[in-house]
Design a protein around this motif. Structure first.
Motif, PDB file in Angstrom:
ATOM      1  N   UNK A   6      44.252  37.309  16.739  1.00  0.00           N
ATOM      2  CA  UNK A   6      45.175  37.440  15.359  1.00  0.00           C
ATOM      3  C   UNK A   6      46.326  37.897  15.716  1.00  0.00           C
ATOM      4  N   UNK A   7      47.206  37.376  14.727  1.00  0.00           N
ATOM      5  CA  UNK A   7      48.506  38.046  14.473  1.00  0.00           C
ATOM      6  C   UNK A   7      48.595  39.302  14.260  1.00  0.00           C
ATOM      7  N   UNK A   8      49.756  39.935  15.526  1.00  0.00           N
ATOM      8  CA  UNK A   8      50.324  41.393  15.111  1.00  0.00           C
ATOM      9  C   UNK A   8      48.601  42.511  15.224  1.00  0.00           C
ATOM     10  N   UNK A   9      47.812  41.732  15.615  1.00  0.00           N
ATOM     11  CA  UNK A   9      47.215  43.244  15.792  1.00  0.00           C
ATOM     12  C   UNK A   9      45.920  42.733  17.117  1.00  0.00           C
ATOM     13  N   UNK A  10      45.945  44.101  17.820  1.00  0.00           N
ATOM     14  CA  UNK A  10      44.681  43.979  19.192  1.00  0.00           C
ATOM     15  C   UNK A  10      43.563  44.775  18.713  1.00  0.00           C
ATOM     16  N   UNK A  11      42.331  44.386  19.609  1.00  0.00           N
ATOM     17  CA  UNK A  11      41.206  44.711  19.391  1.00  0.00           C
ATOM     18  C   UNK A  11      40.871  46.701  18.704  1.00  0.00           C
ATOM     19  N   UNK A  12      42.388  47.270  19.225  1.00  0.00           N
ATOM     20  CA  UNK A  12      41.966  48.663  18.887  1.00  0.00           C
ATOM     21  C   UNK A  12      42.215  48.771  17.628  1.00  0.00           C
ATOM     22  N   UNK A  13      42.479  48.138  16.809  1.00  0.00           N
ATOM     23  CA  UNK A  13      43.039  47.507  15.323  1.00  0.00           C
ATOM     24  C   UNK A  13      41.026  48.194  14.570  1.00  0.00           C
ATOM     25  N   UNK A  14      40.091  47.557  15.764  1.00  0.00           N
ATOM     26  CA  UNK A  14      38.565  47.976  15.082  1.00  0.00           C
ATOM     27  C   UNK A  14      38.398  48.773  14.813  1.00  0.00           C
ATOM     28  N   UNK A  15      38.813  49.747  15.582  1.00  0.00           N
ATOM     29  CA  UNK A  15      38.241  51.313  15.171  1.00  0.00           C
ATOM     30  C   UNK A  15      38.726  52.063  14.287  1.00  0.00           C
ATOM     31  N   UNK A  16      37.747  53.023  13.836  1.00  0.00           N
ATOM     32  CA  UNK A  16      37.887  53.927  13.350  1.00  0.00           C
ATOM     33  C   UNK A  16      38.235  55.726  13.707  1.00  0.00           C
ATOM     34  N   UNK A  17      39.272  55.115  13.811  1.00  0.00           N
ATOM     35  CA  UNK A  17      40.634  55.967  14.754  1.00  0.00           C
ATOM     36  C   UNK A  17      41.748  56.066  14.900  1.00  0.00           C
ATOM     37  N   UNK A  18      41.789  57.886  14.254  1.00  0.00           N
ATOM     38  CA  UNK A  18      43.166  57.562  14.029  1.00  0.00           C
ATOM     39  C   UNK A  18      44.308  58.463  14.459  1.00  0.00           C
ATOM     40  N   UNK A  19      43.696  58.735  15.945  1.00  0.00           N
ATOM     41  CA  UNK A  19      44.458  59.350  16.720  1.00  0.00           C
ATOM     42  C   UNK A  19      44.776  58.693  18.132  1.00  0.00           C
ATOM     43  N   UNK A  20      45.770  58.799  18.988  1.00  0.00           N
ATOM     44  CA  UNK A  20      45.963  58.370  19.818  1.00  0.00           C
ATOM     45  C   UNK A  20      46.161  57.453  21.143  1.00  0.00           C
ATOM     46  N   UNK A  21      45.696  56.980  21.606  1.00  0.00           N
ATOM     47  CA  UNK A  21      44.823  56.239  22.979  1.00  0.00           C
ATOM     48  C   UNK A  21      45.848  57.275  24.123  1.00  0.00           C
ATOM     49  N   UNK A  22      45.102  57.754  25.130  1.00  0.00           N
ATOM     50  CA  UNK A  22      43.631  57.805  25.147  1.00  0.00           C
ATOM     51  C   UNK A  22      43.047  59.175  24.124  1.00  0.00           C
ATOM     52  N   UNK A  23      41.563  58.655  23.376  1.00  0.00           N
ATOM     53  CA  UNK A  23      41.079  59.628  22.847  1.00  0.00           C
ATOM     54  C   UNK A  23      39.316  58.964  23.058  1.00  0.00           C
ATOM     55  N   UNK A  24      38.342  60.070  23.010  1.00  0.00           N
ATOM     56  CA  UNK A  24      36.879  59.862  23.611  1.00  0.00           C
ATOM     57  C   UNK A  24      36.861  59.297  21.932  1.00  0.00           C
ATOM     58  N   UNK A  25      37.717  59.512  20.915  1.00  0.00           N
ATOM     59  CA  UNK A  25      36.678  58.811  20.220  1.00  0.00           C
ATOM     60  C   UNK A  25      37.104  57.458  20.080  1.00  0.00           C
ATOM     61  N   UNK A  26      38.185  56.533  20.977  1.00  0.00           N
ATOM     62  CA  UNK A  26      37.348  54.941  21.280  1.00  0.00           C
ATOM     63  C   UNK A  26      35.786  54.838  21.663  1.00  0.00           C
ATOM     64  N   UNK A  27      35.150  54.742  21.587  1.00  0.00           N
ATOM     65  CA  UNK A  27      34.329  54.402  22.008  1.00  0.00           C
ATOM     66  C   UNK A  27      33.450  53.409  20.679  1.00  0.00           C
ATOM     67  N   UNK A  28      32.346  52.900  21.372  1.00  0.00           N
ATOM     68  CA  UNK A  28      31.892  51.845  20.496  1.00  0.00           C
ATOM     69  C   UNK A  28      31.293  51.796  18.820  1.00  0.00           C
TER      70      UNK A  28
END
Length: 178
Positions: free
Chosen positions: A141-163
């Protein structure tokens, strides 16, 4: 001069389940059909494992594990790229290979642009990386990485970043997924 500057950026990104060793991924980059040179020392890359505190004044602050690796990628034309490696949760690592994504070259920054007819090269690179690395999910993607697919409004690292929190339905339009 910074290794990669300007913009926009074309981001080829993918996510691995931990434990994945960065050194193994980097070694396997050389097994693709596109030549990729790494310009950072193994000692520099080891800094990822040491990490650093999000707030250096708070010893209880979350530990950040991130490294930025300079690459040269030889598609039809030679390009500079940055590989960002980030631990986004205890179980996931994010890799994002960023390229100067303007359609115009920027000789003042030694950056090669990406013409429309060259986008297929990056799709082939993503497919080649998948065949070699077997990551869990990857996209372009342009100006987007795979972290943009997560429904998470938290800074990483965070356990909400899961499949379970991947949201393809609302975010898929941003990516060319593989």
């Amino acid at each position: 001069m910074r290794w990669l500057q300007g913009g926009p950026f074309l981001e080829l990104s993918f996510i691995f389940n931990e434990p994945t060793k960065i050194e193994k991924v980097i070694t396997n980059l050389n097994n693709t059909n596109i030549k990729i040179e790494v310009h950072n020392s193994p000692e520099y890359i080891q800094q990822f494992y040491e990490g650093y505190l999000f707030d250096e004044n708070d010893p209880q602050s979350v530990m950040i594990h991130r490294v930025e690796i300079n690459l040269t990628v030889k598609t039809t034309r030679q390009r500079r790229a940055l590989l960002f490696v980030e631990k986004i949760s205890s179980g996931l690592l994010s890799f994002s290979m960023c390229f100067f994504g303007s359609e115009y070259n920027a000789p003042e920054w030694n950056q090669t642009g990406i013409r429309d007819d060259e986008l297929d090269e990056f799709i082939r690179l993503l497919i080649s990386l998948y065949k070699e690395l077997k990551f869990s999910v990857g996209g372009l993607a342009f100006e987007e990485d795979m972290k943009g697919l997560f429904d998470v409004n938290e800074a990483w690292p965070n356990e909400k970043y899961n499949f379970a929190n991947l949201n393809f339905k609302d975010n898929l339009h941003k990516f060319r997924l593989f």
